[in-house]
Write an enzyme that holds these catalytic residues in place. Structure first.
Site, mmCIF file in Angstrom:
data_model
loop_
_atom_site.group_PDB
_atom_site.id
_atom_site.type_symbol
_atom_site.label_atom_id
_atom_site.label_comp_id
_atom_site.label_asym_id
_atom_site.label_seq_id
_atom_site.Cartn_x
_atom_site.Cartn_y
_atom_site.Cartn_z
ATOM 1 N N ASP A 186 98.057 2.177 25.132
ATOM 2 C CA ASP A 186 98.402 0.814 25.548
ATOM 3 C C ASP A 186 97.679 0.490 26.856
ATOM 4 O O ASP A 186 97.697 1.286 27.797
ATOM 5 C CB ASP A 186 99.921 0.709 25.730
ATOM 6 C CG ASP A 186 100.356 -0.723 25.933
ATOM 7 O OD1 ASP A 186 100.577 -1.414 24.927
ATOM 8 O OD2 ASP A 186 100.457 -1.149 27.100
ATOM 9 N N ASN A 194 95.134 -10.801 31.613
ATOM 10 C CA ASN A 194 94.927 -12.089 30.942
ATOM 11 C C ASN A 194 95.268 -13.251 31.873
ATOM 12 O O ASN A 194 94.549 -14.245 31.925
ATOM 13 C CB ASN A 194 95.810 -12.172 29.697
ATOM 14 C CG ASN A 194 95.073 -11.743 28.445
ATOM 15 O OD1 ASN A 194 93.837 -11.786 28.400
ATOM 16 N ND2 ASN A 194 95.807 -11.344 27.441
ATOM 17 N N HIS A 199 92.010 -15.599 28.722
ATOM 18 C CA HIS A 199 92.058 -14.852 27.464
ATOM 19 C C HIS A 199 90.678 -14.418 26.966
ATOM 20 O O HIS A 199 90.552 -13.408 26.282
ATOM 21 C CB HIS A 199 92.779 -15.673 26.392
ATOM 22 C CG HIS A 199 94.260 -15.647 26.568
ATOM 23 N ND1 HIS A 199 94.947 -16.601 27.296
ATOM 24 C CD2 HIS A 199 95.196 -14.759 26.167
ATOM 25 C CE1 HIS A 199 96.230 -16.317 27.308
ATOM 26 N NE2 HIS A 199 96.410 -15.195 26.639
ATOM 27 N N ASP A 203 89.966 -10.702 25.959
ATOM 28 C CA ASP A 203 89.366 -10.249 24.699
ATOM 29 C C ASP A 203 88.198 -9.302 24.971
ATOM 30 O O ASP A 203 88.034 -8.273 24.319
ATOM 31 C CB ASP A 203 88.866 -11.446 23.881
ATOM 32 C CG ASP A 203 90.012 -12.219 23.242
ATOM 33 O OD1 ASP A 203 91.166 -11.740 23.339
ATOM 34 O OD2 ASP A 203 89.751 -13.287 22.664
ATOM 35 N N GLU A 230 97.465 -5.359 22.832
ATOM 36 C CA GLU A 230 96.637 -4.442 23.621
ATOM 37 C C GLU A 230 96.929 -2.987 23.271
ATOM 38 O O GLU A 230 96.696 -2.087 24.060
ATOM 39 C CB GLU A 230 96.836 -4.704 25.111
ATOM 40 C CG GLU A 230 98.200 -4.308 25.664
ATOM 41 C CD GLU A 230 99.261 -5.396 25.519
ATOM 42 O OE1 GLU A 230 99.127 -6.274 24.647
ATOM 43 O OE2 GLU A 230 100.241 -5.341 26.293
#
Ligand SMILES: [Mg+2]
Length: 330
Positions: A186, A194, A199, A203, A230
């Site tokens: 994780d 973010n 975003h 990404d 994630e």
């Protein structure tokens, strides 16, 4: 649907090479005619009986089969039904080739699972066109099947593929008595990443993390998948807790070494991951879902212990787990 196999592709689908055609006929002269039609455009193999066909299919999967109806022992219909009944070969298009122009026979062939029915005598150009059409359909279906198993953002396997592979590897290990490990990964404080960078950058971060993880997973049965958001997950066949912990620590270091600045992380100045590992022997009982839940518990443990670290535990079907290992302390 449970897929009891790794997606297996013909050379054509895998490498974009020439399609592989299998011609099945008990008369070598019939095979010769078809061979001369296709030899310039395709790789062509042949089998003289139904049994020879199944032997061939154990080694290679063709992109299309041209199948004679009337053969001694195993008929073409029986061959087709058996192909369609096996998940491994069900997707291979079959075209029947026969001298019998009876519509009932043609109907039987289509019911058996064939995509087309060619009656002799035929014109080479017509046969070519019909084979080409079916190969195009097959190629498109192969591409869709492959895309359905890949995570669109990162290009690694998606959760559907992971679920299927975990089940397969669990059952394989249960049969063979081997070990199986699962690790969950994780990205630490990803929401904050973010929030700060947006975003698109988020990404981009996930793509880089996936790339760093994938680079290390070079052993062919190992699978890396995006589990969602994630979170990433690995299936590691023939791997015990020690091996899983060594790998997990390397993965943790690789992500850290990307050096992606993460000013809002409380774990480090750069993007890091927390990792939970679990390993066990499926032959001793339990389930794939329970092994995965164990890895998830270990991930939680890594987060509780300060993130940017690895925790692991031996999985036991009886619910008596071994001592947790905080591998970052090693
Ligand atoms: Mg025949």
């Amino acid at each position: 649907m449970i897929i009891d196999r790794e997606p297996e592709q013909s050379a054509h689908a895998r490498m974009g090479g020439r399609p592989l055609l299998l011609i099945v006929d008990d008369q070598p002269s019939n095979i010769q005619v078809l061979f001369s039609i296709f030899k310039d455009d395709y790789d062509v193999c042949m089998a003289l009986s139904g049994e020879a066909t199944f032997t061939f299919l154990e080694q290679r999967l063709p992109d299309l089969i041209l199948l004679d109806v009337v053969m001694p022992e195993v008929s073409g219909f029986d061959v087709c039904r058996r192909l369609k009944g096996s998940e491994r070969t069900a997707d291979i298009p079959v075209i029947f080739v026969t001298a019998n122009s009876d519509p009932e026979e043609e109907a039987r062939g289509l019911v058996a699972g064939a995509v087309d029915f060619i009656v002799k005598p035929f014109h080479a150009t017509v046969v070519k066109a019909r084979v080409n059409t079916q190969l195009t359909v097959k190629r498109q279906a192969d591409q869709l099947r492959a895309m359905a198993m890949v995570d669109g953002l990162t290009g690694v396997a998606n959760r559907r593929r992971f679920d299927a592979v975990l089940e397969i590897e669990w059952r394989r290990a249960a049969r063979e008595g081997g070990e199986l490990a699962v690790i969950m990964i994780d990205v630490d404080f990803f929401k904050r990443y973010n929030d700060r960078f947006g975003h698109l950058e988020g990404d981009n971060c996930l793509r880089q993390v996936a790339g760093a993880l994938q680079q290390r997973l070079t052993r062919s049965p190992d699978l890396l998948a995006r589990y969602g958001g994630e979170e990433f997950v690995c299936v590691l066949p023939a791997t015990g807790l020690n091996g899983a912990l060594i790998l997990s620590n390397e993965l943790e270091q690789r992500v850290r070494a990307l050096g992606l600045p993460h000013p809002d992380s409380e774990a480090a100045a750069v993007v890091t991951v927390s990792i939970g590992a679990a390993a066990g022997r499926p032959s001793e009982g339990g389930s794939a879902a329970a092994l995965l839940a164990n890895a998830d518990t270990q991930l939680y443990c890594a987060k509780q212990n300060g993130r940017a670290r690895v925790c692991g535990q031996n999985f036991s079907a009886q619910g008596q787990h071994g001592d947790p290992v905080d591998a970052a302390a090693n």
